[in-house]
Design a protein around this motif. Sequence first.
Motif, PDB file in Angstrom:
ATOM      1  N   GLU A 128       0.828  -1.202   0.000  1.00  0.00           N
ATOM      2  CA  GLU A 128       0.000   0.000   0.000  1.00  0.00           C
ATOM      3  C   GLU A 128       0.869   1.261   0.000  1.00  0.00           C
ATOM      4  OE1 GLU A 128      -3.457   2.224   2.698  1.00  0.00           O
ATOM      5  OE2 GLU A 128      -2.846   0.173   3.158  1.00  0.00           O
ATOM      6  N   GLU A 129       1.954   1.232   0.767  1.00  0.00           N
ATOM      7  CA  GLU A 129       2.846   2.399   0.783  1.00  0.00           C
ATOM      8  C   GLU A 129       3.554   2.560  -0.555  1.00  0.00           C
ATOM      9  OE1 GLU A 129       6.439   4.489   3.372  1.00  0.00           O
ATOM     10  OE2 GLU A 129       5.871   2.405   3.786  1.00  0.00           O
ATOM     11  N   PHE A 130       3.934   1.435  -1.170  1.00  0.00           N
ATOM     12  CA  PHE A 130       4.536   1.505  -2.507  1.00  0.00           C
ATOM     13  C   PHE A 130       3.594   2.202  -3.472  1.00  0.00           C
ATOM     14  CE2 PHE A 130       4.877  -0.342  -6.793  1.00  0.00           C
ATOM     15  CZ  PHE A 130       6.193  -0.029  -7.098  1.00  0.00           C
ATOM     16  N   ASN A 131       2.330   1.822  -3.443  1.00  0.00           N
ATOM     17  CA  ASN A 131       1.340   2.453  -4.315  1.00  0.00           C
ATOM     18  C   ASN A 131       1.243   3.955  -4.051  1.00  0.00           C
ATOM     19  OD1 ASN A 131       0.442   0.172  -5.800  1.00  0.00           O
ATOM     20  ND2 ASN A 131      -0.837  -0.472  -4.092  1.00  0.00           N
ATOM     21  N   LYS A 132       1.207   4.324  -2.795  1.00  0.00           N
ATOM     22  CA  LYS A 132       1.058   5.741  -2.438  1.00  0.00           C
ATOM     23  C   LYS A 132       2.272   6.556  -2.868  1.00  0.00           C
ATOM     24  CE  LYS A 132      -2.093   5.129   1.490  1.00  0.00           C
ATOM     25  NZ  LYS A 132      -2.229   5.235   2.970  1.00  0.00           N
ATOM     26  N   ILE A 133       3.469   5.993  -2.655  1.00  0.00           N
ATOM     27  CA  ILE A 133       4.684   6.714  -3.047  1.00  0.00           C
ATOM     28  C   ILE A 133       4.738   6.888  -4.561  1.00  0.00           C
ATOM     29  CG2 ILE A 133       7.186   6.458  -3.265  1.00  0.00           C
ATOM     30  CD1 ILE A 133       6.404   7.519  -0.561  1.00  0.00           C
ATOM     31  N   CYS A 134       4.428   5.844  -5.301  1.00  0.00           N
ATOM     32  CA  CYS A 134       4.471   5.934  -6.767  1.00  0.00           C
ATOM     33  C   CYS A 134       3.447   6.938  -7.285  1.00  0.00           C
ATOM     34  CB  CYS A 134       4.240   4.557  -7.387  1.00  0.00           C
ATOM     35  SG  CYS A 134       5.639   3.431  -7.189  1.00  0.00           S
TER      36      CYS A 134
ATOM     37  N   GLY B  95       3.340   8.614 -10.815  1.00  0.00           N
ATOM     38  CA  GLY B  95       3.258   7.388 -11.590  1.00  0.00           C
ATOM     39  C   GLY B  95       1.853   7.089 -12.071  1.00  0.00           C
ATOM     40  N   THR B  96       1.778   6.387 -13.195  1.00  0.00           N
ATOM     41  CA  THR B  96       0.512   5.924 -13.768  1.00  0.00           C
ATOM     42  C   THR B  96       0.408   4.421 -13.578  1.00  0.00           C
ATOM     43  OG1 THR B  96       0.557   7.657 -15.461  1.00  0.00           O
ATOM     44  CG2 THR B  96      -0.862   5.753 -15.878  1.00  0.00           C
ATOM     45  N   PRO B  97      -0.669   3.919 -12.951  1.00  0.00           N
ATOM     46  CA  PRO B  97      -0.772   2.482 -12.664  1.00  0.00           C
ATOM     47  C   PRO B  97      -0.733   1.636 -13.938  1.00  0.00           C
ATOM     48  CG  PRO B  97      -2.430   3.722 -11.442  1.00  0.00           C
ATOM     49  CD  PRO B  97      -1.824   4.673 -12.425  1.00  0.00           C
ATOM     50  N   LEU B  98      -0.066   0.484 -13.824  1.00  0.00           N
ATOM     51  CA  LEU B  98      -0.001  -0.495 -14.904  1.00  0.00           C
ATOM     52  C   LEU B  98      -0.537  -1.819 -14.379  1.00  0.00           C
ATOM     53  CD1 LEU B  98       3.622   0.233 -16.211  1.00  0.00           C
ATOM     54  CD2 LEU B  98       1.483   0.966 -17.292  1.00  0.00           C
ATOM     55  N   ASN B  99      -0.838  -2.710 -15.294  1.00  0.00           N
ATOM     56  CA  ASN B  99      -1.365  -4.026 -14.916  1.00  0.00           C
ATOM     57  C   ASN B  99      -0.269  -5.077 -15.047  1.00  0.00           C
ATOM     58  OD1 ASN B  99      -3.199  -5.993 -14.155  1.00  0.00           O
ATOM     59  ND2 ASN B  99      -3.948  -6.303 -16.243  1.00  0.00           N
ATOM     60  N   MET B 100       0.754  -4.937 -14.192  1.00  0.00           N
ATOM     61  CA  MET B 100       1.853  -5.902 -14.174  1.00  0.00           C
ATOM     62  C   MET B 100       2.275  -6.139 -12.730  1.00  0.00           C
ATOM     63  SD  MET B 100       4.319  -4.897 -17.418  1.00  0.00           S
ATOM     64  CE  MET B 100       4.592  -3.184 -16.975  1.00  0.00           C
ATOM     65  N   ALA B 101       2.868  -7.312 -12.467  1.00  0.00           N
ATOM     66  CA  ALA B 101       3.356  -7.668 -11.133  1.00  0.00           C
ATOM     67  C   ALA B 101       2.242  -7.523 -10.100  1.00  0.00           C
ATOM     68  CB  ALA B 101       4.572  -6.819 -10.782  1.00  0.00           C
ATOM     69  N   ASP B 102       2.609  -7.403  -8.805  1.00  0.00           N
ATOM     70  CA  ASP B 102       1.596  -7.160  -7.779  1.00  0.00           C
ATOM     71  C   ASP B 102       1.180  -5.697  -7.783  1.00  0.00           C
ATOM     72  OD1 ASP B 102       1.584  -9.786  -6.923  1.00  0.00           O
ATOM     73  OD2 ASP B 102       3.150  -9.463  -5.427  1.00  0.00           O
ATOM     74  N   ALA B 103       2.106  -4.836  -8.193  1.00  0.00           N
ATOM     75  CA  ALA B 103       1.825  -3.402  -8.361  1.00  0.00           C
ATOM     76  C   ALA B 103       2.874  -2.858  -9.314  1.00  0.00           C
ATOM     77  CB  ALA B 103       1.874  -2.663  -7.028  1.00  0.00           C
ATOM     78  N   SER B 104       2.494  -1.917 -10.131  1.00  0.00           N
ATOM     79  CA  SER B 104       3.451  -1.351 -11.083  1.00  0.00           C
ATOM     80  C   SER B 104       2.963   0.008 -11.557  1.00  0.00           C
ATOM     81  CB  SER B 104       3.643  -2.288 -12.280  1.00  0.00           C
ATOM     82  OG  SER B 104       2.393  -2.577 -12.905  1.00  0.00           O
ATOM     83  N   TYR B 105       3.940   0.849 -11.926  1.00  0.00           N
ATOM     84  CA  TYR B 105       3.632   2.214 -12.365  1.00  0.00           C
ATOM     85  C   TYR B 105       4.598   2.628 -13.463  1.00  0.00           C
ATOM     86  CZ  TYR B 105       0.644   2.696  -8.288  1.00  0.00           C
ATOM     87  OH  TYR B 105      -0.362   2.534  -7.368  1.00  0.00           O
TER      88      TYR B 105
END
Length: 210
Positions: free
Chosen positions: A127-133, A138-148
């Motif tokens: 969740e913190e990774f998502n917030k920092i990106c 960053g623009t979300p991508l549909n790869m890995a568990d989370a990606s930008y």
Amino acid sequence: MTKEIDVSKLIDKMSFMELAEQSPEDVCRRAVCRYDHIDRCYTLSVWGEEYAIYPHELKIESITSNFTRPHDYFYIFLVNYLLQANETKLCEEWISEKDILGGSAFFRGPHEIPTNLISSRYSGNIEEFNKICQQLGGTPLNMADASYSFQITPRVLVAVLYWDGDEDFPPESKILYDKSIAGHIALDIIFALAVDICSRIGRASLKMAN
């Protein structure tokens, strides 16, 4: 308000001199930046922040109010991007650094990309990774568990992937690059960029909401 960054010990003077000798019109067309003929400086947006590069004065200034000092290698990338960028269009196809010609031999040992700065920082905290990106644009991508994806400069697009891991597999992170990067940015400059990406995401702090 501008902030001058001391790059005297970071960037070879020859790089500034080479940039000073180039046609500003050519540099601006290749790198998608602006040039002030009075102040003799280039202005370039990188990571969504504005930088002024003065090749004749061997200096760089941040002209963004919320400036946070990046990794030193960032400035090496900054100047060399102006020197090396060409009009290659983004391919919208992702590759790893080892897919680039010569990359398998170059990106190892002292040039291994330190993605561990990201994976160790966010282990168990996707969740913190998502917030920092998101905070870094960053623009979300549909790869890995989370990606930008991140538009570093107008000609350089990268993706940062993160797998959170479990009891059998440790967390992992990876950087991918738009395939076009292979057509104009040298391997050592890609490495400088990658180190800044890992440092920037791996050491970023969440900003408090107003």
